[in-house]
Design an enzyme around this catalytic site. Structure first.
Site, PDB file in Angstrom:
ATOM      1  N   GLU A  91      81.331  62.918  73.513  1.00 27.51           N
ATOM      2  CA  GLU A  91      80.453  62.707  72.350  1.00 27.51           C
ATOM      3  C   GLU A  91      79.368  63.776  72.253  1.00 27.51           C
ATOM      4  OE1 GLU A  91      80.170  61.211  75.162  1.00 27.51           O
ATOM      5  OE2 GLU A  91      78.128  60.523  75.558  1.00 27.51           O
ATOM      6  N   CYS A 140      81.145  58.042  81.422  1.00 22.29           N
ATOM      7  CA  CYS A 140      80.052  58.174  82.389  1.00 22.29           C
ATOM      8  C   CYS A 140      79.681  56.805  82.951  1.00 22.29           C
ATOM      9  CB  CYS A 140      78.872  58.876  81.730  1.00 22.29           C
ATOM     10  SG  CYS A 140      77.752  59.633  82.904  1.00 22.29           S
ATOM     11  N   HIS A 153      81.277  64.039  78.908  1.00 20.79           N
ATOM     12  CA  HIS A 153      80.779  63.427  77.671  1.00 20.79           C
ATOM     13  C   HIS A 153      81.397  64.056  76.428  1.00 20.79           C
ATOM     14  CE1 HIS A 153      77.532  60.832  79.202  1.00 20.79           C
ATOM     15  NE2 HIS A 153      77.406  61.731  80.162  1.00 20.79           N
TER      16      HIS A 153
END
Ligand code: ADP
Ligand code: MG
Lengths: 241, 83, 737, 83
Positions: free
Chosen positions: A206, A87, A204
């Site tokens: 994560e 990002c 993302h």
């Protein structure tokens, strides 16, 4: 394997990346403050996290690239260390010239936070070797400036060198305009550098690496990194021979 | 002291989402806008020994930070501040 | 102009002015008068609401901090606590929607980290006029992006809220923001200026002429003139606030920090007088030491500026350099501007010369309380509606589609997808269910969060509406598996000087208090916003209830989506013959009237307990409360979000539209595996809750048959696709058009 | 056809967070910037019968849409497109 998460002023996914590497993957992790330099030898993986470095004022990532820590990131990239920009991290890598192209505001000018489907472009990378090429995975996005732009020559080259890691797609893997959340050229969601040790991506991983969050598709990205770092997979041979 | 006005524009050929949105809104309001491009106007007050140095500095600022060469062109004007 | 006259212009009454003269023993000077006028405005002083707010139940063993501080604090075990607070930014948002909403978010976040807590979630409760009006559309778009840009940049997920449209809010939209933080109990700090001789420091952004008299602005009704007061709107800088947050949390780990207070309405005046008043001390400060953004600011302007992203910090003498070191790391300044004194005075100097000197307690707490009498509004007598005159529409499928398309029922994804709701990787149940659920890393626990209020109910019957808001908020938490623990409330009303508004206010508070008492959920913080009206209309009374609940084991959470074909669908609670105040009457017949549905609080309590136990036992596949749009809408929502169908039959003698679309309270639609039915029935029997099988989860289609004892039969039959289409797309279509 | 260049700036006294961040970055890079303000440059190509009408239209556009009078000032220049 030692992981570093760079903390820029305005980073806000730093804790999330740290958490995944340390608590989910069980690897040693450290924060590196943007004012500090480090030696490329100190870490195996360097994560540039998401967020709004310097408020994303001027352009996303434009100011962060001048941080002292970035000097070390350049060196580490040169030495072949793995650099993962997620990002805002991706935006910084673009501004820093470690990856080609640039990021613009989403074409509808809105921030987008929702799950997207991604078609895996290449599994031949330190970051995606646990995915299958062509596989469709689901990951959340959360950005206002993820509209990837590069000129036609650059795109052509990215394709030729098999450096496009993820494409925005529909559930079945069709790369359509409808499935493109932000207007990125050719639905590109993530790319590698020439040496394949630097990855920038807008989604993302994560945020989807634990059962309790309802999706673990992102965990395989971090597991891929571990596989590679621990020498269980080799990449890049097919293309370079 | 010098005052610089810097204009940063998208290159021709780069699609400008903000411009497109404003064009739509203007036409919705009944203005007949053919084309709209949105850029940045950055005004910098800076120190320099003379006008040439000031201009050189502004050029550097633009190249290093204020414009992204992949997407944007820049132009500027520098004048000495009248005291 | 005489001082008394000037005081009047600033909004002070004669009585208030006289009291100031009496307190000071002299006439106030201009600076002092300005300070009094903002501190004694309704917004800062709560002079109209204080006595009534005392009626809220605020105590429970788990309440660590009730109303009176920057935010409330609740013990959740494991040595952790949850900090919560909600606040309005209605008037600024009506004038400059983007910045108004953004700075509202910024302000509520500061309230949370001023207690030492790490903010972990935001919610936003929004009300606007109908979107057909271009100005409303502009306000709505601006507010949503203002909230998005601020919260997203801060990296605090916005996980819930509500969005209502009604002409009552056309001129005066409501923008309420709630923030929730988590803290280890030993790290709690409070906004107190303790210890004579300690240093008072100002940190964060430089001070400009922003928002001078913002607090008084919030305490007036909106008029043509408000437009000209526009310069009082501030610009938010979320990047600065993010740095401030990190720096403050780092600072607050130190033992030598005595107190901290955010600068909100009335800026330095409020922060200094409140911290001093709480500690029973005084503060002496020199405005010349305050870093400025603009040249030539007067002491008056510095003391009243509402520049954002600033905090006041009180530290033990001798630690000033330590504070500076921490803030420098984050590229922020920290400047000592004064000291704590023992004389109880707020003394303002400019370059050593006294420019104002007033008792801190008198400023912060001395505004004379205004006792008002309410008067039952005349319109309340017209609420009796004779339903028998309303003919039940032939095509109920069409009615359901129209309700699903109503913006008060349709999906709010267009809003919450502009908010980052997954950052910090704690969001277990994202927006789109009845309440959001967040895990708490390092524990097995989770918290659930919601905001609720139905303004139309409160308008038609303020007491019942107040009760209902609490009951619904609690129910929304319970269906996720969370036990409700605390309320933070934002009371949005018209002018308290209007006896009918005051009546609404008083009755809503009574209703909230009653429900909070019986459901045993204390009020720990809140906010009052009056004067939400224009010359042409007063908003509906809108006491928004923000509520937080706890899940001991977050893996056992439940969502609203049906999951497995074949699962049974069961209604917990009883259908009632109520149609009043329903979205059905509003959308289909254009009627906003009737009696709002009544909550039987004892029954509600049993229902909630039963649902909680069932989720704890792990026997439910889904749970969703029945609210706007009634039973049919609730079932449809569980289908659409689960992308799965329903087929069922209901036997009842209640008129068909009331049965399907009436908003009778205390009902929850659950789904479960057939083998779990006996366990659910047993639980329901034990708690004295009715449980009736409605039908089954099936693939793709949606069918409800209803029959009465006379054998007449009505049905709804729709494809999942058409329902999903209108429910998911209506809002987007309306805004983007 | 007419070409308008419109500059939209924050009013004096209004906080400009972007400008502040850019100033910090410029100084970090060794440029001595005293003050930085960021505004917008909006270029509109529009139809009008004559220059006066074009100017009037642009003024209206600014008032209605392009500038936010609460926070921003605007100025503009209009020229006829040479064909
Ligand atoms: N303004 C908003 N911001 C964030 N989430 C919202 C907003 N409005 C609605 N939502 C979300 O949409 C869902 C439905 O909201 P609502 O219809 O108010 O639910 P309920 O009727 O159960 O109270 C909830 O998850 C809520 O949090
Ligand atoms: Mg609900």
């Amino acid at each position: 394997m030692r992981g570093a998460v760079i903390v820029f002023p305005g980073s806000n996914c730093d804790v999330d990346c740290f958490h995944v590497w340390k608590d989910v993957l069980g690897q040693p992790a450290e924060y590196v403050f943007h004012k500090e330099k480090f030696s490329p030898e100190d870490f195996d993986l360097i994560i540039l996290p998401g967020g709004f470095s310097y408020g994303d004022y001027l352009r996303a990532g434009a100011i962060a690239r001048f941080s002292p820590a970035m000097d070390s990131v350049y060196k580490a990239a040169e030495k072949g260390k793995l650099i993962l920009g997620i990002c805002n991290g991706f935006q910084i890598l673009l501004e820093a010239g470690l990856l080609p192209g640039a990021m613009m505001k989403n074409r509808d000018l809105k921030f987008h936070c929702h799950d997207v489907y991604l078609k895996v472009g290449t599994a031949d990378s330190p970051f995606t070797n646990m995915y299958l090429p062509g596989e469709v995975v689901k990951m959340p996005i959360a950005h206002g400036e993820g509209n990837y732009y590069a000129d036609a020559d650059t795109i052509e080259r990215l394709k030729r060198e098999d450096r496009i890691v993820f494409y925005y797609s529909d559930e079945k893997g069709n790369i359509t305009d409808e499935a493109n959340p932000n207007g990125s050229v050719e639905n590109i969601a993530g790319i590698l550098n020439e040496e394949r040790n630097v990855l920038g991506m807008m989604p993302h991983p994560e945020r989807c690496a634990e059962e309790i969050l309802g999706n673990t598709d992102g965990k395989r990205l971090f597991m891929s990194i571990l596989e590679y770092l621990e020498g269980r997979v080799k990449i890049g041979k097919s293309r370079r021979s | 002291m010098f005052n610089a006005k810097i204009w940063v524009r998208f290159k021709n050929g780069v699609l400008d989402p903000q411009g497109a949105a404003i064009k739509g809104a203007l036409n919705h309001l009944g203005f007949e806008a053919e084309d709209v491009r949105v850029g940045k106007l950055i005004e910098v007050k800076l120190k320099a020994d003379n006008l040439d140095e000031a201009k050189a500095k502004v050029e550097m600022m633009c190249e290093k930070l204020l414009a992204n060469p992949v997407l944007e062109d820049f132009s500027f004007e520098v004048v000495e501040e009248s005291i | 102009m005489g001082k008394a006259e000037e005081a009047k212009k600033l909004g002070l009454t004669d009585e208030e002015y006289n009291l100031i003269v009496q307190t000071l023993g002299r006439e106030p000077n201009d600076v002092e008068l300005g300070m009094y006028s903002v501190m004694w405005s309704e917004h800062c002083s709560y002079k109209n609401s204080k006595p009534l707010l005392k009626r809220f139940p605020t105590k429970a063993p788990h309440v660590l901090q009730g109303p009176g501080e920057n935010a409330g604090i609740v013990d959740i075990g494991d040595n952790l606590a949850v900090v919560l607070k909600i606040e309005s930014h209605n008037h600024p948002s009506a004038v400059e929607p983007y910045q108004g909403a953004a700075t509202g978010v910024g302000g509520i976040i500061r309230d949370i980290f001023a207690m030492g807590a790490r903010p972990v979630a935001l919610l936003d409760s929004l009300r606007f006029g109908e979107l057909d009006d271009p100005r409303v559309k502009y306000l709505f778009g601006g507010v949503v992006s203002g909230i998005a840009d601020y919260g997203n940049c801060m990296g605090i997920p916005t996980v819930g809220g509500e969005t209502y449209f009604n002409d009552a809010y056309k001129d005066n939209p409501l923008v309420n923001a709630m923030c929730v933080g988590i803290i280890r109990q030993e790290d709690i700090v409070r906004g107190k200026a303790q210890g004579v001789g300690n240093s008072v420091m100002l940190v964060g952004a430089a001070t400009g002429r922003d928002g001078i008299h913002g607090a008084s602005f919030a305490s007036e009704e909106l008029s043509e003139e408000s437009e000209s007061k526009r310069p009082s709107v501030q610009v938010g800088d979320p990047f600065m606030e993010k740095l401030l947050l990190e720096a403050c949390l780092e600072l607050l780990k130190e033992k030598w920090v005595v107190g901290i207070q955010d600068l909100g309405a009335a800026g330095l005046t409020s922060a200094c007088s409140e911290t001093a008043a709480r500690a029973g001390t005084g503060i002496e400060l020199d405005v010349a030491l305050v870093p400025r953004r603009e040249k030539g600011m007067t002491p008056y302007e510095v003391m009243l500026s509402e520049s954002q992203e600033r905090m006041l910090i009180i530290v033990e003498k001798g630690h000033e350099e330590d504070v500076k070191r921490i803030f420098e790391k984050w590229d922020l300044y920290a400047v000592k501007i004064g000291e704590v004194t023992g004389d109880g005075m707020l003394r303002v100097l400019e370059n050593g010369k006294v420019v104002a000197e007033v008792p801190a307690k008198s400023l912060a707490e001395g505004a004379p309380v205004i006792k008002r009498e309410g008067k039952r509004p005349a319109y309340m007598d017209m609420q009796d509606l004779d339903y028998s005159k309303i003919e039940i529409p032939e095509n109920l499928s069409e009615v359901l589609l129209q309700l699903l398309a109503s913006l008060n029922i349709a999906s709010k994804a267009w809003v919450y997808q502009q908010y980052d709701h997954t950052v910090r990787t704690n969001t277990v149940v994202p927006p789109g269910s009845d309440a959001a659920v967040l895990r708490i890393k390092g524990t097995k626990k989770g918290i659930a969060l919601t905001t609720d209020c139905n303004g139309l109910y409160c308008y038609l019957d303020p007491y019942e509406g107040g009760k209902q808001a609490v009951a619904e908020a609690a129910r929304n938490l319970v269906v996720t598996g969370a036990k409700p623990l605390a309320i933070t409330d934002c009371l949005n009303f018209g002018s308290p000087e209007n006896p009918e508004v005051y009546y609404q206010f008083e009755k809503c508070i009574e209703g909230i208090s009653q429900a909070a008492r019986i459901l045993e959920i204390p009020v720990v913080s809140g906010n009052v916003s009056f004067y939400n009206e224009s010359c042409s209309r007063v908003i509906f009374p809108t006491p928004v209830i923000g509520m937080m609940g706890l899940l001991e084991d977050v893996t056992k959470h439940c969502t609203i989506a049906f999951k497995n074909p074949g699962d049974l669908v069961v209604l917990l609670g009883e259908n009632t013959d109520e149609l009043g105040a329903s979205e059905y009457l509003r959308v289909i017949f254009n009627i906003q009237g009737g009696k709002p549905p009544r909550v039987d609080l004892e029954r509600e309590k049993r229902l909630q307990l039963c649902c909680l136990k069932a989720i704890e036992k792990g026997i439910l596949s889904s749970a969703h409360d029945v609210s706007e749009g009634g039973l049919a809408v609730a079932i449809a929502e569980s289908c659409i979000t689960g992308n799965i169908g329903f087929e069922g039959e209901i036997m009842s003698d209640i008129r068909a539209d009331a049965l399907l679309f009436g908003e009778g309270q205390s009902r929850i639609v659950v789904s479960l595996k057939e083998e779990n039915l006996p366990a659910l029935i047993e639980l329901a029997d034990k708690e004295g809750v009715k449980a009736a099988v409605l039908g089954r989860v099936v693939p793709e289609y949606f069918r409800i048959n209803i029959k009465d004892s006379k054998g007449s039969c009505k049905k709804i039959e729709l494809s999942l696709k058409e329902m999903a289409e209108v429910w998911s797309k209506s809002l987007e279509r309306k805004v983007e058009r």
